[in-house]
Motif scaffolding. Structure first.
Motif, PDB file in Angstrom:
ATOM      1  N   CYS A 195      16.913  10.432  33.769  1.00 13.25           N
ATOM      2  CA  CYS A 195      15.444  11.478  32.477  1.00 13.25           C
ATOM      3  C   CYS A 195      15.521  12.554  34.177  1.00 13.25           C
ATOM      4  O   CYS A 195      15.681  11.834  35.150  1.00 13.25           O
ATOM      5  CB  CYS A 195      14.641  10.445  32.312  1.00 13.25           C
TER       6      CYS A 195
ATOM      7  N   THR B  99       7.344  13.242  29.277  1.00 14.23           N
ATOM      8  CA  THR B  99       8.647  13.249  29.103  1.00 14.23           C
ATOM      9  C   THR B  99       9.318  11.533  29.547  1.00 14.23           C
ATOM     10  O   THR B  99      10.594  11.536  28.811  1.00 14.23           O
ATOM     11  CB  THR B  99       9.245  13.893  30.470  1.00 14.23           C
TER      12      THR B  99
ATOM     13  N   PRO C  16      14.155   3.709  32.921  1.00  9.94           N
ATOM     14  CA  PRO C  16      14.957   4.976  33.061  1.00  9.94           C
ATOM     15  C   PRO C  16      15.071   5.460  34.865  1.00  9.94           C
ATOM     16  O   PRO C  16      15.181   4.530  35.124  1.00  9.94           O
ATOM     17  CB  PRO C  16      12.800   5.639  33.602  1.00  9.94           C
TER      18      PRO C  16
END
Length: 371
Positions: free
Chosen positions: A81, A89, A100
């Motif tokens: 990401c 997001t 992430p």
């Protein structure tokens, strides 16, 4: 508040397109949950961006969540990401109990750096999915990013929340990945007050997303649920606003570009100010006009001067790897995103801004350099 200059606020059409569709929802009593406006908004948005299927949802965040679910992301999976983005997001990665890994930006696009992404693939070969963001309407370098994802056989999700109306090499952003998402939050280039859209060329996946978004209710006379569901569908009234707004999208893009070019023409000669990048392959929607300040005048100086005159501005997003909640997760890159955050400034970009308002903003900023 009537005299306030906003960063980016809702702008309904002069023609009243939105009220026509909303009134239709009232007249037919299709207020919620679904109805013709929802169905038609999905079709009209899909046609606009030239993709096969779309699902109208309650938010862009919901769209990212369902995209991750459709891509098979589950507990323990790694998702790449961008670090320079809004938390919406990254949050859905946590919703799926995944992990992430944040990727740095490059100066050429302000978006995900392909070199850092390649480094991340080498470090985490078992990554499940990649999310790319088109920040402030600027397109990421999609050709390189798509090639890397294909090379590693990893699905790509495009967070185009800020870039509806932006083209990369003649193709709409949000349509390069396996899934794309758009946001219609109140500050976006068009708004439904709150809402989002999940798009894909995989019609079966979009149909499944609609099923999940309506509480995963099975086809049965009674209420039966064989899968976990979500209350993520857009209402028929909200979709009516979206249908009207979509008719003026091109006008809004033109005005956003006008605002950006106005600032650049009037301010780019000032020492230490550089506007966000423009690339030959990127036809931006210029959602927000942003710049970096690297001289003695700092972004906070400008923001405070504007606020004293009832004018809204704000910093560039604070990177996710610097956020208290996300700082424990890995980060691949150098200091590009941190530099953009420390030096970045978002100028008022409201499409209702008049030349008088723009001149007022410019005059206040120039005054800081003349001291």
């Amino acid at each position: 508040m009537n005299d306030r200059i906003f960063l980016s606020s809702p702008h309904m059409s002069d023609e009243g397109y939105e009220m026509q569709y909303v009134q239709e929802a009232f007249d037919t009593n299709w207020i919620a949950p679904l109805g013709e406006n929802v169905n038609e908004f999905e079709k009209e948005l899909a046609r606009k961006v030239e993709i096969k299927a779309a699902a109208a949802l309650s938010s862009g965040t919901a769209a990212i969540h369902l995209a991750l679910k459709a891509a098979g992301v589950s507990e323990g999976d790694i998702v790449f990401c961008p670090t320079l983005t809004f938390s919406a997001t990254a949050n859905p990665i946590i919703y799926q109990n995944a992990t992430p890994v944040f990727i740095d930006s490059n100066v050429e696009t302000w978006n995900m750096c392909p070199k850092a992404l390649e480094e991340a693939f080498n470090k985490y070969p078992d990554v499940k999915t990649v999310i790319v963001v088109h920040l402030y309407g600027l397109s990421a370098d999609m050709e390189k990013i798509v090639d890397l994802c294909k090379k590693h056989n990893v699905p790509l999700i495009e967070d185009a929340a800020e870039s509806l109306g932006t083209y990369y090499k003649g193709q709409h952003t949000g349509t390069f990945g396996d899934y794309g998402i758009f946001s219609f939050n109140g500050n976006k280039i068009i708004t439904t007050s709150g809402g989002g859209m999940l798009v894909s060329n995989n019609e079966e996946k979009i149909s499944k997303a609609r099923f999940w978004a309506t509480q995963s209710r099975d086809t049965a006379r009674h209420y039966q649920h064989s899968e976990l569901g979500f209350n993520y569908r857009m209402s028929n009234v909200v979709a009516g606003i979206g249908r009207g707004q979509l008719k003026v999208l091109d006008q809004r893009v033109q005005k956003k570009k006008y605002i950006y070019e106005f600032y650049k023409r009037e301010l780019s000669h000032l020492e230490g100010i550089n506007f966000m990048p423009e690339n030959e392959w990127d036809n931006s929607n210029y959602w927000l006009s942003c710049a970096t300040l690297t001289g003695s005048i700092r972004p906070l100086d400008v923001m405070q001067a504007l606020e004293q005159e009832n004018i809204e501005s704000r910093p560039v997003w604070k990177p996710m790897h610097m956020q208290p909640f996300f700082e424990k997760y890995d980060y691949i890159g150098s200091d590009v995103s941190e530099s953009l955050f420390l030096n970045g400034l978002c100028l008022p970009s409201d499409t209702k801004l008049t030349d008088a308002g723009l001149n007022k903003v410019v005059k206040i900023i120039k005054r800081l350099w003349s001291k």
